[in-house]
Design an enzyme around this catalytic site. Structure first.
Site, PDB file in Angstrom:
ATOM      1  N   ASP A 195      12.076  77.633  27.611  1.00 19.52           N
ATOM      2  CA  ASP A 195      12.879  76.989  28.654  1.00 19.52           C
ATOM      3  C   ASP A 195      13.748  75.866  28.096  1.00 19.52           C
ATOM      4  OD1 ASP A 195      11.375  74.572  28.614  1.00 19.52           O
ATOM      5  OD2 ASP A 195      10.120  75.195  30.287  1.00 19.52           O
ATOM      6  N   HIS A 238       2.449  77.599  27.892  1.00 23.79           N
ATOM      7  CA  HIS A 238       2.432  76.601  26.827  1.00 23.79           C
ATOM      8  C   HIS A 238       1.065  75.954  26.612  1.00 23.79           C
ATOM      9  CE1 HIS A 238       5.695  74.008  24.624  1.00 23.79           C
ATOM     10  NE2 HIS A 238       4.771  74.423  23.812  1.00 23.79           N
ATOM     11  N   ASP A 244       9.246  75.978  23.485  1.00 23.20           N
ATOM     12  CA  ASP A 244       9.176  76.496  24.846  1.00 23.20           C
ATOM     13  C   ASP A 244      10.543  77.105  25.123  1.00 23.20           C
ATOM     14  OD1 ASP A 244       9.259  76.824  27.665  1.00 23.20           O
ATOM     15  OD2 ASP A 244       7.698  75.310  27.896  1.00 23.20           O
ATOM     16  N   ASP A 293      11.581  71.663  24.130  1.00 19.35           N
ATOM     17  CA  ASP A 293      11.148  71.972  25.497  1.00 19.35           C
ATOM     18  C   ASP A 293      12.083  71.289  26.492  1.00 19.35           C
ATOM     19  OD1 ASP A 293       9.462  72.272  27.889  1.00 19.35           O
ATOM     20  OD2 ASP A 293       7.753  72.430  26.537  1.00 19.35           O
ATOM     21  N   HIS A 331      -0.351  73.976  31.632  1.00 21.13           N
ATOM     22  CA  HIS A 331       0.805  74.148  30.727  1.00 21.13           C
ATOM     23  C   HIS A 331       1.760  72.953  30.801  1.00 21.13           C
ATOM     24  CE1 HIS A 331       3.987  76.279  33.522  1.00 21.13           C
ATOM     25  NE2 HIS A 331       3.329  75.355  34.157  1.00 21.13           N
ATOM     26  N   HIS A 377      10.880  70.296  29.212  1.00 17.03           N
ATOM     27  CA  HIS A 377       9.941  69.393  29.880  1.00 17.03           C
ATOM     28  C   HIS A 377       9.191  68.552  28.854  1.00 17.03           C
ATOM     29  CE1 HIS A 377      10.509  73.043  32.379  1.00 17.03           C
ATOM     30  NE2 HIS A 377      10.622  72.166  33.358  1.00 17.03           N
ATOM     31  N   GLU A 400       6.161  80.818  26.707  1.00 15.47           N
ATOM     32  CA  GLU A 400       6.708  80.846  28.072  1.00 15.47           C
ATOM     33  C   GLU A 400       7.733  81.953  28.269  1.00 15.47           C
ATOM     34  OE1 GLU A 400       5.892  78.893  30.841  1.00 15.47           O
ATOM     35  OE2 GLU A 400       4.404  77.589  29.879  1.00 15.47           O
ATOM     36  N   ASP A 458       5.677  68.092  29.074  1.00 12.12           N
ATOM     37  CA  ASP A 458       4.334  68.675  28.913  1.00 12.12           C
ATOM     38  C   ASP A 458       3.299  67.609  28.551  1.00 12.12           C
ATOM     39  OD1 ASP A 458       5.630  71.013  29.437  1.00 12.12           O
ATOM     40  OD2 ASP A 458       5.248  71.948  27.498  1.00 12.12           O
TER      41      ASP A 458
END
Ligand code: MN
Length: 308
Positions: A236, A101, A234, A130, A147, A132, A279, A134
């Protein structure tokens, strides 16, 4: 941009740009994601769409073996920003496929530079999908992996070599950014986003309200004071039970179908400037399920639009 509007529908070619970014992560596996997708022909059927889709030559590190990770990330992001800016200037729709990322620093710095070419005060909006946040800086990050920092960098926070890739920081104002799908984060980055006033739609809120409603609200926010916006996905953010081939899996994510459905609507809006999908870890993918998710997300960009 009105010269590209035909009968109320925005016509532009989707141009896929693979980015072999791996130096932003502890494990560089995601740098092979775009090459695997292309070699396995996962998006080949999209190229049959009428004037709809083509690949650009990929972006990779010019001097492999460089061990200064910050220099590697900066080099890739700088060239990516130039390419994204050029694609937008030519009236295309950049589809950036990572890579880890950290490439988002390049993608959205390039988009901001493009907007700034029309009017320096023009603001960019960004939806960050995402698991997360980030939003670390080197000061707060336990891992120091870049990332985990791209959104902070775009907001003008942290390492100066990351915040001003293609023009003066910040690339993005806090009011013009929203995060969607967050369910794993650390205190330092959460405190940064809270202090800046960035709206975070955590996964539990999305489950409660449904993605269509939350996405529409977030999109309205990032469009309110901007001339164009982007979406950074992302992988994820998706549920790893369905899509295991990601850099950092976190349980209880979005479902592929609901994300595809909101993208099908979003791409018909000329204010959507570009999409980024990052990712993809081909070594963790089971039966290429995650590659198929990338295909389906990309395919949504080519769906016909109803007259607006
Ligand atoms: Mn991310």
């Amino acid at each position: 941009m009105s010269e590209n509007t035909v009968g109320g529908r925005y016509e532009r070619q989707v141009v896929a740009l693979g980015v072999a970014a791996g130096y932003g992560a502890g494990n560089p596996a995601c740098q092979d994601g775009p090459a695997v997708l292309r070699a396995m022909g996962f998006l080949d059927d999209l190229e049959a769409a009428r004037d709809g889709f083509r690949w650009e030559p990929p972006i990779r590190l010019e001097t492999p073996g460089v061990i200064d990770r910050l220099a590697a990330v900066t080099s890739i992001a700088t060239r990516l920003a130039e390419r994204v800016g050029a694609l937008l200037a030519a009236g295309n729709f950049p589809l950036v496929i990572g890579g880890d990322h950290s490439c988002a620093i390049g993608t959205w710095s390039g988009a901001k530079q493009f907007l700034g070419g029309h009017a320096p005060e023009a603001r960019l909006g960004l939806l960050w999908v995402d698991a997360h946040m980030d939003s670390h800086t080197f000061r707060t990050s336990p891992s120091r992996n870049i990332h985990g920092m791209p959104l902070a960098a775009l907001l003008g926070q942290g390492e100066p070599r990351l915040t001003a890739i293609a023009g003066p920081a910040p690339q993005l104002l806090p009011a013009d950014a929203c995060l969607l799908g967050v369910r794993s984060f650390e205190r330092g980055e959460a405190e940064l986003l809270a202090s800046l006033g960035v709206r975070v739609y955590f996964m539990d809120e999305i489950k409660r309200r449904g993605l269509p409603e939350v996405f529409a609200e977030a999109r309205a926010r990032v469009c309110a004071n901007t001339v164009g916006y982007g979406i950074s996905i992302d992988l994820d953010a998706l549920d790893p039970d369905e899509e295991p081939g990601v850099g950092t899996p976190v349980p209880d994510g979005l479902h592929r179908r609901e994300l595809v459905d909101v993208l099908r609507l979003a791409h018909c809006d000329a204010r959507l400037l570009a999409l980024e999908i990052v990712e993809y870890n081909p070594y963790l993918d089971a039966g290429f399920a995650t590659a198929q998710a990338i295909h389906d997300l990309c395919r949504s960009l080519l769906e016909p639009c109803a007259s607006i």
